[in-house]
Design a protein around this motif. Structure first.
Motif, PDB file in Angstrom:
ATOM      1  N   ASP A 169       6.385  -4.875  -9.345  1.00  0.00           N
ATOM      2  CA  ASP A 169       6.237  -6.117  -8.581  1.00  0.00           C
ATOM      3  C   ASP A 169       4.758  -6.456  -8.426  1.00  0.00           C
ATOM      4  N   ARG A 183       3.911  -1.755  -6.564  1.00  0.00           N
ATOM      5  CA  ARG A 183       4.881  -1.729  -7.663  1.00  0.00           C
ATOM      6  C   ARG A 183       6.328  -1.890  -7.215  1.00  0.00           C
ATOM      7  N   ASN A 184       6.650  -1.484  -6.017  1.00  0.00           N
ATOM      8  CA  ASN A 184       8.027  -1.610  -5.524  1.00  0.00           C
ATOM      9  C   ASN A 184       8.111  -2.514  -4.307  1.00  0.00           C
ATOM     10  N   SER A 191       1.011   2.366  -3.355  1.00  0.00           N
ATOM     11  CA  SER A 191       1.937   1.816  -4.351  1.00  0.00           C
ATOM     12  C   SER A 191       1.237   1.032  -5.461  1.00  0.00           C
ATOM     13  N   ASN A 249       3.718   5.635  -2.424  1.00  0.00           N
ATOM     14  CA  ASN A 249       4.030   4.369  -1.751  1.00  0.00           C
ATOM     15  C   ASN A 249       3.894   4.404  -0.237  1.00  0.00           C
TER      16      ASN A 249
END
Length: 346
Positions: free
Chosen positions: A151, A173-174, A186, A212
């Motif tokens: 993301d 990323r998430n 993250s 994260n």
């Protein structure tokens, strides 16, 4: 399928502009799968026969568009969502556009895009897997992050004659990053290059993401992958490698993944593929392997029928199933699998 501007306007009820092109496209893949050594609720193992979605390719639909801005500059966008053909449910954990969701600018210098996008491993290394990162029974069985889609990503892709270069930076990323004052949380970065020269094609890509949470932000998972393919007559040979150093996982992981295979075009309509994959875990004897044989027959330009036979070998308690680690497999047991299916593109 190309849509006229008026049709797109009617579909979405918004303003549309001249010199804009939008295409609706998709792919539907489903088959019958057999697996042995699947855990039973009461203990022990048994066989499983099921309808499985997305075997050679994940089922998806999408919108791809561009607008000519003049002077060689274009605006580009792509929205793509996966779904399960057997149930009709959304894929990618229920995301509407879990495969792609980005907008950007494109010129002779390349493309810069913003949104939810593929990592560099996916972009570059897929062409060096004999099974082309098939959803089942491919290199993804050993490492699903090879097809990561972070993301919050800004990405650059440039194609210059035989050379392709790409790099990306994800702020989270998430969708769990972007923490004020904590830019490492993250974070996901990566990049790579590939080069095609006649019958030969080779490339290398890197991917790194951080933990994260604030507590794990300095922990990372680092992957370096390289591969090549070479075509001689009706045969294409493949080889690939991926190293992993992961301190984000509950238990630190270091491993190397190796693969090789051949694709043979027996007739203009029939492709035969054979591939082997091996994961070597450092400081562990739990080193699983898998072998795949596949036949794909084109019924038309958009529809093909296929059958794929796979075997996963486990030792010292490893739990590689043909659908991934820990997926439908009794730890330490080997697994045989077979899929027969059909795939249609539109």
């Amino acid at each position: 399928m190309k849509l006229c501007v008026a049709a797109v306007g009617c579909l979405f009820g918004g303003a549309v502009f001249a010199q804009t092109n939008v295409a609706i496209y998709g792919l539907v893949d489903a088959g019958i799968e057999y697996l042995d050594e699947v855990p039973k609720a009461a203990g022990g193992s048994g066989s499983l026969v099921r309808l499985a979605s997305g075997n050679l390719s994940g089922s998806r639909w999408g919108l791809r568009g561009s607008e000519d801005l003049g002077n060689g500059l274009k605006a580009v966008m792509q929205l793509e969502g996966g779904f399960e053909t057997d149930t009709g449910m959304l894929g990618q954990s229920g995301r509407l556009f879990g495969r792609h969701a980005y907008v950007g600018l494109q010129g002779a210098w390349g493309t810069v895009s913003l949104g939810h996008q593929q990592n560099s491993l996916y972009d570059l290394i897929i062409r060096y897997d004999p099974m082309s990162f098939a959803s089942r029974y491919s290199a993804l069985t050993h490492d699903s992050t090879l097809t990561g889609r972070p993301d919050n990503t800004i990405k650059y892709t440039g194609k210059f004659s035989n050379l392709t270069a790409t790099a990306f930076y994800s702020f989270g990323r998430n969708n769990d990053g972007e923490v004020p004052g904590e830019s490492k949380v993250s974070r996901n970065i990566g990049g790579g290059v590939s080069y095609s020269a006649g019958a030969a094609d080779f490339g290398i890509a890197y991917d790194q993401f951080q933990g994260n949470t604030v507590a794990t932000k300095d922990q990372s998972a680092r992957r370096l992958a390289a591969g090549a393919n070479y075509t001689f007559g009706p045969v294409k040979a493949f080889a690939g490698y991926r190293s992993l150093k992961d301190t984000v996982a509950a238990a630190p992981v270091r491993s190397n993944l190796y693969w090789a295979g051949l694709k043979y075009k027996l007739t203009p309509a029939l492709d035969l593929t054979g591939a082997g994959y091996y994961t070597d875990r450092k400081n562990s004897g739990a080193d699983p392997w898998s072998f795949v044989l596949s036949a794909d027959y084109s019924l038309s330009k958009r529809t093909d029928a296929y059958t794929t036979l796979g075997y996963a070998g486990n030792k010292n308690g490893s739990n590689l199933g043909l659908n991934g680690f820990g997926s439908n497999i009794v730890a330490g047991e080997d697994q045989l699998g077979l899929v027969v299916g059909i795939r249609h593109r539109f």
